[in-house]
Design a protein around this motif. Structure first.
Motif, PDB file in Angstrom:
ATOM      1  N   ASN A 134       0.801  -1.218   0.000  1.00 24.23           N
ATOM      2  CA  ASN A 134       0.000   0.000   0.000  1.00 24.23           C
ATOM      3  C   ASN A 134       0.836   1.272   0.000  1.00 24.23           C
ATOM      4  O   ASN A 134       0.366   2.334   0.403  1.00 24.23           O
ATOM      5  CB  ASN A 134      -0.954  -0.011   1.195  1.00 24.23           C
ATOM      6  CG  ASN A 134      -2.103  -0.974   0.996  1.00 24.23           C
ATOM      7  OD1 ASN A 134      -3.086  -0.663   0.333  1.00 24.23           O
ATOM      8  ND2 ASN A 134      -1.960  -2.184   1.526  1.00 24.23           N
ATOM      9  N   THR A 135       2.071   1.154  -0.463  1.00 23.97           N
ATOM     10  CA  THR A 135       2.913   2.345  -0.593  1.00 23.97           C
ATOM     11  C   THR A 135       3.813   2.233  -1.808  1.00 23.97           C
ATOM     12  O   THR A 135       4.267   1.151  -2.157  1.00 23.97           O
ATOM     13  CB  THR A 135       3.771   2.579   0.664  1.00 23.97           C
ATOM     14  OG1 THR A 135       4.484   3.810   0.505  1.00 23.97           O
ATOM     15  CG2 THR A 135       4.784   1.461   0.879  1.00 23.97           C
ATOM     16  N   LEU A 136       4.034   3.379  -2.448  1.00 19.94           N
ATOM     17  CA  LEU A 136       5.018   3.472  -3.518  1.00 19.94           C
ATOM     18  C   LEU A 136       6.090   4.482  -3.127  1.00 19.94           C
ATOM     19  O   LEU A 136       6.884   4.914  -3.970  1.00 19.94           O
ATOM     20  CB  LEU A 136       4.351   3.881  -4.838  1.00 19.94           C
ATOM     21  CG  LEU A 136       3.382   2.841  -5.441  1.00 19.94           C
ATOM     22  CD1 LEU A 136       2.705   3.387  -6.685  1.00 19.94           C
ATOM     23  CD2 LEU A 136       4.106   1.541  -5.766  1.00 19.94           C
ATOM     24  N   ASP A 137       6.101   4.831  -1.834  1.00 19.00           N
ATOM     25  CA  ASP A 137       7.111   5.730  -1.289  1.00 19.00           C
ATOM     26  C   ASP A 137       8.340   4.891  -0.929  1.00 19.00           C
ATOM     27  O   ASP A 137       8.284   4.039  -0.040  1.00 19.00           O
ATOM     28  CB  ASP A 137       6.557   6.447  -0.058  1.00 19.00           C
ATOM     29  CG  ASP A 137       7.538   7.455   0.508  1.00 19.00           C
ATOM     30  OD1 ASP A 137       8.643   7.042   0.901  1.00 19.00           O
ATOM     31  OD2 ASP A 137       7.198   8.644   0.572  1.00 19.00           O
TER      32      ASP A 137
ATOM     33  N   ASP B 245       9.984 -10.042  -2.704  1.00 20.11           N
ATOM     34  CA  ASP B 245       9.258 -10.047  -3.980  1.00 20.11           C
ATOM     35  C   ASP B 245       8.261  -8.897  -4.069  1.00 20.11           C
ATOM     36  O   ASP B 245       8.083  -8.300  -5.135  1.00 20.11           O
ATOM     37  CB  ASP B 245       8.524 -11.385  -4.166  1.00 20.11           C
ATOM     38  CG  ASP B 245       9.463 -12.530  -4.532  1.00 20.11           C
ATOM     39  OD1 ASP B 245      10.681 -12.281  -4.657  1.00 20.11           O
ATOM     40  OD2 ASP B 245       8.975 -13.667  -4.684  1.00 20.11           O
ATOM     41  N   VAL B 246       7.596  -8.594  -2.958  1.00 19.76           N
ATOM     42  CA  VAL B 246       6.635  -7.477  -2.958  1.00 19.76           C
ATOM     43  C   VAL B 246       7.367  -6.162  -3.234  1.00 19.76           C
ATOM     44  O   VAL B 246       6.873  -5.298  -3.970  1.00 19.76           O
ATOM     45  CB  VAL B 246       5.856  -7.406  -1.630  1.00 19.76           C
ATOM     46  CG1 VAL B 246       5.004  -6.129  -1.567  1.00 19.76           C
ATOM     47  CG2 VAL B 246       4.946  -8.621  -1.479  1.00 19.76           C
ATOM     48  N   ILE B 247       8.555  -5.992  -2.660  1.00 19.32           N
ATOM     49  CA  ILE B 247       9.359  -4.791  -2.930  1.00 19.32           C
ATOM     50  C   ILE B 247       9.661  -4.682  -4.423  1.00 19.32           C
ATOM     51  O   ILE B 247       9.537  -3.607  -5.024  1.00 19.32           O
ATOM     52  CB  ILE B 247      10.663  -4.808  -2.109  1.00 19.32           C
ATOM     53  CG1 ILE B 247      10.351  -4.601  -0.621  1.00 19.32           C
ATOM     54  CG2 ILE B 247      11.638  -3.742  -2.605  1.00 19.32           C
ATOM     55  CD1 ILE B 247      11.543  -4.766   0.298  1.00 19.32           C
TER      56      ILE B 247
ATOM     57  N   LYS C 251       6.014  -1.267 -10.454  1.00 16.59           N
ATOM     58  CA  LYS C 251       4.917  -0.294 -10.613  1.00 16.59           C
ATOM     59  C   LYS C 251       5.457   1.127 -10.736  1.00 16.59           C
ATOM     60  O   LYS C 251       5.008   1.916 -11.565  1.00 16.59           O
ATOM     61  CB  LYS C 251       3.962  -0.380  -9.416  1.00 16.59           C
ATOM     62  CG  LYS C 251       3.089  -1.616  -9.389  1.00 16.59           C
ATOM     63  CD  LYS C 251       2.158  -1.575  -8.170  1.00 16.59           C
ATOM     64  CE  LYS C 251       1.331  -2.842  -8.071  1.00 16.59           C
ATOM     65  NZ  LYS C 251       0.460  -2.839  -6.851  1.00 16.59           N
ATOM     66  N   ILE C 252       6.437   1.450  -9.892  1.00 13.91           N
ATOM     67  CA  ILE C 252       7.047   2.786  -9.933  1.00 13.91           C
ATOM     68  C   ILE C 252       7.703   3.016 -11.285  1.00 13.91           C
ATOM     69  O   ILE C 252       7.515   4.064 -11.921  1.00 13.91           O
ATOM     70  CB  ILE C 252       8.085   2.944  -8.798  1.00 13.91           C
ATOM     71  CG1 ILE C 252       7.392   2.902  -7.430  1.00 13.91           C
ATOM     72  CG2 ILE C 252       8.873   4.239  -8.958  1.00 13.91           C
ATOM     73  CD1 ILE C 252       8.359   2.797  -6.253  1.00 13.91           C
ATOM     74  N   ALA C 253       8.481   2.023 -11.740  1.00 10.16           N
ATOM     75  CA  ALA C 253       9.212   2.155 -13.005  1.00 10.16           C
ATOM     76  C   ALA C 253       8.259   2.276 -14.191  1.00 10.16           C
ATOM     77  O   ALA C 253       8.437   3.139 -15.068  1.00 10.16           O
ATOM     78  CB  ALA C 253      10.136   0.951 -13.194  1.00 10.16           C
TER      79      ALA C 253
END
Length: 647
Positions: free
Chosen positions: A307-310, A347-349, A355-357
């Motif tokens: 739940n974060t892309l930070d 793996d989640v990281i 997603k960020i890329a």
């Protein structure tokens, strides 16, 4: 005077296992029965093949060599130092001695009657376990029972009462709801919602007339599938239930239940009598129940990551995972569970990094929105064994594109891979010294190029190619189109089948690191450089096992098993004659993984280099015992792949 001597003996013995496990009264009885012997250099205490004496020995001062004679040639198996227990065959089985004990330096030796100690063995389980785990010196057996060693390590350590990171080894520690709310498929939404409200529960299981689970409906389903879609409340349960359901047996270990929930992203896990969906429902486990019981659990960390892309927040969560890892390791949580949890977190990281890329590049490269690609983890992460944030080994494979798009595709996927690697670096994962990462254009390639890479390595097995094989052959698809990875796997195994000689070269490579015991059964430490006198647990103990497991699995043509202890499990099935050896090899690898991770957490590094002098007696012996499967497997490989012809 006699009492003074007994007290001196007692004070000495209590410093060393297994005597350190005895109560004062037991220890006094043992100390009172001790006979003290002074022997000079060159004397023999007992001979190989002699009938066992009615006592065993503890070295007080000096040095004793334990020697095995084979075909008239002497070989020193071990050198005992202060506090070592040896000559235990009288205690363990009343068989002849398998070694000779020769005094290497003038020595004081305590002799303890078996008769007095047998009583202690019967009453004190820790002492019995000490010998069963093979911790006494000079126990030359075909194969140590490492499962006893694993058990001993947990039993001998001080109990940890810190429950701030609770994780339980079985479901007895957590409340599982046995009263499960159920309804039939033809129950109306209005009726089942009323039932859920009256029972004050967040889910209802849709079941057949026999009580078999057909589906599940949760509060979330009512919100998303009824309210959000303005569905009539007269509609039936069968129209909105989630199906098929994932089920487990209630008696399953808690780690299995919990891991099932994490891997399948389940908020509720249905339990049935036999664990299948063709059996009556008998319980339900919710993530709410788990979180109430566990506090800072893997589910909390994974939920936070998802739940974060930070990136800073992701780093903070991964730091917390390291604290959780320490707790798991120190409290002897099963290694397969620990490795699975840490792999899932890593793996989640990676998936969040993707997603960020993708988000950052979608405007500049819209033409590649639907181009298939797959991010590959390799090395320890590919094998699902990366507990600490050690070197990252990864790559990216994408589908072959039309000629006119090749250059731009290479540009896009390299930027994508580089962005993912940068997020991982920011989250604390180390950079690969050999630059085997998805930020290196050499390892961001279309499928056809990857196939050519592997074909070349297999058909021309140079030393560099074999080094590549040890990393790239353990790849695992983490995210993206897994079909590309599967196609590449199939290509590799087809190529290996065409050139079986490649396995012989791989076998030579697997024997490059001998079993890590020196001439005097001491650890083979680094002789020079930054890590002089330290033991390289990765290169000398773990890599030989990973290389041997990979080689033997490849030789059987097994596809899709990358994890080292799972490879040994599979080999035990394929070669029942060596089942015990493969089982021990798998256990040895688990012990080594735990030791390395604990060392890394203690020292704040990768845990690769260990100071042997800092290990306690039990740790040293447990580590030594993990080496025996290495030498035995290497002997098998030497013969099986006819490596004498390569010399």
């Amino acid at each position: 005077m006699a009492n003074v001597i007994v007290n001196r003996v007692l004070e000495f013995l209590r410093r060393y296992p297994p005597f350190s496990f005895l109560g004062r009264e037991e220890l006094e009885r043992v100390a009172s029965a001790v006979e003290i012997h002074y022997l000079e250099k060159g004397e023999l205490l007992f001979n190989q093949g002699e009938a066992a004496q009615p006592h065993f020995f503890v070295l007080k001062e000096g040095s004793v060599e334990l020697i095995e004679t084979k075909a008239g040639k002497e070989e020193i198996q071990e050198i005992c130092d202060e506090g070592d227990v040896f000559g235990v065959l009288a205690l363990l089985g009343k068989r002849p001695y398998v070694l000779t004990a020769r005094i290497a330096e003038n020595s004081l030796i305590y002799s303890i009657p078996v008769e007095i100690f047998e009583e202690v063995l019967e009453k004190n389980t820790k002492v019995a376990l000490y010998f069963a785990a093979g911790f006494a010196s000079g126990q030359v057996v075909v194969r140590q029972d490492l499962s006893q060693g694993q058990k001993a390590r947990g039993v001998f350590k001080a109990e940890n009462r810190d429950h701030s990171l609770l994780i339980f080894s079985d479901q007895s520690e957590i409340k599982i709801s046995e009263k499960v709310l159920t309804c039939r498929p033809d129950t109306s939404i209005q009726e089942l919602a009323n039932q859920m409200s009256e029972a004050d529960v967040s889910s209802i299981v849709v079941s057949s007339e026999k009580g078999f689970p057909l589906g599940i409906i949760t509060d979330k389903d009512l919100r998303k599938r009824v309210i959000a879609q303005s569905l009539q409340t007269s509609a039936l349960a069968s129209e909105i239930m989630s199906t098929p359901v994932i089920t487990r047996k209630k008696e399953s270990g808690f780690s299995d239940l919990y891991l099932t929930m994490i891997k399948n992203r389940l908020h509720h896990l249905i339990l049935t009598e036999d664990g299948s969906d063709q059996s009556p429902v008998c319980g339900i486990l919710s993530d709410h129940d788990v979180l109430l019981s566990m506090g800072n659990s893997p589910a909390v960390l994974i939920h936070g990551l998802m739940n974060t892309l930070d990136v800073k927040e992701m780093r903070t969560i991964r730091d917390r995972a390291e604290q959780m890892l320490r707790y798991y390791l120190e409290n002897e949580v099963a290694m397969d569970f620990v490795a699975s949890i840490m792999t899932e977190i890593n793996d989640v990281i990676i998936r969040q990094a993707v997603k960020i890329a993708e988000s950052n590049l979608k405007v500049e490269y819209p033409e590649f929105k639907n181009t298939r690609y797959c991010f590959l983890s390799m090395g320890s992460e590919g094998r699902e064994e990366q507990l600490l944030r050690t070197d990252q080994d990864n790559a990216l494979v994408y589908e072959d594109v039309p000629e006119k798009l090749k250059e731009k595709a290479a540009e896009y996927f390299l930027k994508l891979g580089t962005s993912i690697v940068e997020v991982m670096l920011a989250c604390g994962f180390a950079s690969c010294p050999g630059d085997i990462m998805a930020s290196n254009p050499e390892w961001v390639q279309p499928l056809s190029t990857w196939k050519n890479y592997f074909s070349k390595w297999i058909l021309t097995p140079t030393q560099d190619a074999l080094m590549r094989a040890s990393i790239f052959f353990d790849f695992r698809a983490v995210t993206g189109n897994t079909g590309l990875a599967e196609e590449l796997s199939l290509h590799i195994y087809q190529e290996v089948q065409k050139k079986q000689a490649f396995l012989s070269f791989l076998a030579q490579n697997a024997l490059a690191n001998p079993a890590p015991l020196g001439f005097f059964r001491n650890f083979m430490v680094e002789k020079s450089g930054e890590h002089r006198d330290q033991f390289d647990i990765k290169a000398r103990a773990m890599m030989p096992l990973t290389d041997l497991a990979r080689l033997l699995v490849l030789s059987h043509g097994v596809i899709g098993v990358n994890n080292t202890f799972k490879r040994f499990e599979r080999l035990a099935e394929l070669e029942p004659n060596y089942e015990a050896l493969f089982t021990q090899a798998g256990k040895a690898y688990e012990i080594l993984m735990r030791m390395r991770a604990l060392e890394g957490l203690k020292e704040g590094d990768s845990g690769r280099y260990i100071h042997p002098e800092n290990l306690g007696k039990l740790q040293r012996q447990l580590l030594k015992n993990t080496f025996s499967p290495i030498s035995e497997l290497q002997e098998i490989v030497q013969v099986r792949f006819q490596l004498d012809y390569f010399r």
